[in-house]
Design an enzyme around this catalytic site. Structure first.
Site, PDB file in Angstrom:
ATOM      1  N   HIS A 198       4.848  69.424   3.019  1.00  0.00           N
ATOM      2  CA  HIS A 198       5.237  70.786   2.782  1.00  0.00           C
ATOM      3  C   HIS A 198       3.966  71.849   3.020  1.00  0.00           C
ATOM      4  O   HIS A 198       4.299  73.062   3.212  1.00  0.00           O
ATOM      5  CB  HIS A 198       6.211  70.951   1.769  1.00  0.00           C
ATOM      6  CG  HIS A 198       7.257  70.304   1.863  1.00  0.00           C
ATOM      7  ND1 HIS A 198       7.587  69.118   1.474  1.00  0.00           N
ATOM      8  CD2 HIS A 198       8.519  70.773   2.035  1.00  0.00           C
ATOM      9  CE1 HIS A 198       8.891  68.560   1.354  1.00  0.00           C
ATOM     10  NE2 HIS A 198       9.551  69.794   1.796  1.00  0.00           N
ATOM     11  N   ASP A 271      11.727  66.391  10.816  1.00  0.00           N
ATOM     12  CA  ASP A 271      11.646  67.190   9.518  1.00  0.00           C
ATOM     13  C   ASP A 271      11.649  68.771   9.759  1.00  0.00           C
ATOM     14  O   ASP A 271      11.300  69.147  11.016  1.00  0.00           O
ATOM     15  CB  ASP A 271      10.353  66.535   8.722  1.00  0.00           C
ATOM     16  CG  ASP A 271      10.722  66.871   7.130  1.00  0.00           C
ATOM     17  OD1 ASP A 271      11.609  67.494   6.736  1.00  0.00           O
ATOM     18  OD2 ASP A 271       9.838  66.177   6.438  1.00  0.00           O
TER      19      ASP A 271
END
Length: 552
Positions: A198, A271
């Site tokens: 992230h 993702d």
């Protein structure tokens, strides 16, 4: 009801085909989601719960799903929408109660029961389907071999490839049996990373033989079990692609390995494309196009503000010959195959959703499975189990909900309980207050969460370890309950009289731990990971598979 057959791709415009590959993020039961579907014909949405305020009820979610599907079916070429969510269990559950709180992957692996993994996944799927969700971005098929992994940890089934493979396959089977699409993630494996994708791009340094031995088996098992989709990881794996290109954008990894080597012909889902691990070093507008060229099919959660330009870039690339139209069509066909069960499906029913979610039978199934996951790691001098009855107990913990749940459960067994919430990284004054309270107690129960700093700078909360050591120094018996990853005891191996792992802060897991402390539940969980000896190249402090029982 809608047309029970997917459309012929040849009936679709180029813009419609490109839009079908995008799944955009929505926060809460946002009415704008239906407008996005109506305007662009996007393939679907991924739901995230509101960050504050009242959680969406099952009825509200069913109404939201119905509005999204009506918008999708009102377009010139009617195609149902994917409505997805990350409902892994454990720490990643976007849908709070009344949805049934499920044990996470590592907890289920501690129980070693593939039947539990399959059955609880089916329960999750039935609840999701009742609320209108069509796809779960689970299970996590990563093999967690880095104890300090900042993003996977208890989301993984553990450090053993064979165990992770059995459990991932069982969850795929359960999700599909319950009526939602399963998504194994994060290919080619996020379990040996010290960077959270992230926030940056992890680089995995395993050689290819190690990847084949460790990371590959759970994905191969999930594919063999029929997983509908595989999610990519934003990971650089030089042994698989020497250029260091993130797997999401890597043709050798997605097409060479996943498609050709493993024979996976389902949907490859990226993702989230709003993560730094993929955005750093790449232009937002071209990232979806690069993912398609690598072999991806579904473009998940791009920055919403970048989506129109990204959609236009794909259309332009096809018209300019950069992306062959038959390559685009192949992805559209996989998306339509993923959605095949949705064609002709009945509309969601808000009243039925309320009745189907969080039922007593579902909660009972979770309670029984959770008791099989509780792991007794250490018990000096056979201190446990304790007899219920009058005693003074200090309960400390890193959060008010955890501390209060433990305190209430212990008080129900006849104790006088003093609860002291310390915060996630106790300061010296908070430690001093807890120590003062401990001196007047017969027993100390200390909950810890990510207290096991196994290498410098891994972000563990050192104050929790100092608290446990200070409490033990009072001479009072200390029982530690690790409520996330089980590694915490590595920081204070000699301090607690007993040490249990729950792998979860869910109330059902905390109550199972208390039942275990008082002998109402015989601990049956076994470690799904080894607990290393920190700072030394030595045998593990506790090996994989370790777990104590009262049946001595």
């Amino acid at each position: 009801m809608n047309d029970p057959q997917p459309p012929d791709v040849r009936r679709m415009t180029l813009e419609d085909k490109a839009a079908q590959l995008f799944v955009l993020r929505v926060t809460g039961a946002d009415p704008d989601a239906a407008e996005l579907v109506a305007r662009y014909g996007i393939g679907g949405v991924i739901y995230f719960a509101p960050r504050s305020g009242t959680p969406d009820t099952p009825a509200a979610l069913a109404e939201f799903a119905g509005a999204v599907q009506r918008a999708a079916l009102a377009r010139p070429v009617p195609i149902p929408a994917t409505i997805g969510v990350d409902q892994e269990g454990g720490p990643v559950e976007r849908l709070p109660p009344p949805f049934t709180e499920m044990p996470g992957a590592m907890a289920l692996a501690a129980g070693r029961d593939t039947g539990d993994a399959r059955d609880l996944a089916a329960v999750t799927a039935r609840e999701l389907r009742a609320a209108g969700f069509t796809q779960n971005y689970a299970p996590d098929a990563d093999v967690n071999t880095d104890p300090a992994n900042p993003v996977i940890g208890v989301r993984s089934f553990g450090a053993d490839p064979a165990l992770a493979a059995r459990m991932a396959a069982a969850q795929v089977e359960g999700l599909r049996a319950g009526g939602v699409a399963a998504t194994a993630k994060h290919f080619p494996g996020h379990g040996d990373t010290s960077v959270d994708s992230h926030t940056g791009l992890p680089v995995i340094t395993r050689d290819r033989a190690a990847w084949e031995r460790v990371d590959l088996p759970p994905f191969a098992a999930a594919i063999a079990a029929g997983t509908d989709a595989v999610m990519t990881g934003h990971l650089a794996v030089p042994a698989l692609d020497p250029t260091g290109t993130p797997a999401t954008l890597s043709h050798p990894i997605l097409t060479g390995l996943l498609r050709h080597r493993l024979g996976f012909d389902g949907a490859i889902v990226t993702d989230a494309l709003d993560m730094r691990g993929i955005r750093d070093g790449h232009d937002d507008e071209r990232i979806p196009l690069l993912a398609l060229k690598a072999g991806a099919d579904v473009l998940l959660s791009p920055p919403n503000e970048a989506f129109p330009a990204q959609l236009a870039a794909i259309v332009r690339a096809v018209r300019d010959g950069e992306l062959p139209e038959d390559r685009l069509d192949a992805s559209v066909r996989r998306v339509l195959r993923l959605k095949r069960p949705l064609f002709g499906a009945p509309a969601t029913d808000p009243d039925a959703a309320e009745a189907a979610i969080g039922t007593p039978a579902h909660r009972d199934a979770v309670r029984a499975a959770t008791e099989r996951t509780t792991t007794l790691v250490a018990d000096r001098d056979a201190f446990l189990p304790l007899a219920p009855g009058p005693r003074t107990v200090l309960v400390t913990g890193p959060g008010p909900a955890t501390t209060r749940t433990l305190a209430d459960a212990i008080a129900e067994r006849g104790a006088t309980v003093n609860a002291h919430e310390t915060g996630p990284d106790p300061a010296p004054d908070s430690i001093a207050q807890a120590v003062s309270a401990a001196r007047g107690a017969d027993l100390v129960i200390a909950a810890t969460s990510h207290a096991g700093a196994l290498r410098p700078g891994d972000g563990a909360r050192g104050g929790q370890a100092e608290l446990v050591k200070a409490l033990a120094a009072t001479g009072r018996p200390v029982v530690v309950i690790a409520v996330r990853a089980p590694y915490d005891i590595a920081r204070f191996p000699d301090a607690p009289r007993a040490y249990l792992a729950t792998y979860s802060t869910a109330p059902v897991a905390l109550r199972a731990a208390v039942r275990t402390v008082f002998g109402e539940n015989d601990p049956r969980g076994r470690l799904p990971v080894p607990i290393p000896t920190p700072g030394r190249d030595a045998a593990p402090l506790y090996p994989f598979g370790h777990g104590l029982s009262y049946r001595r």
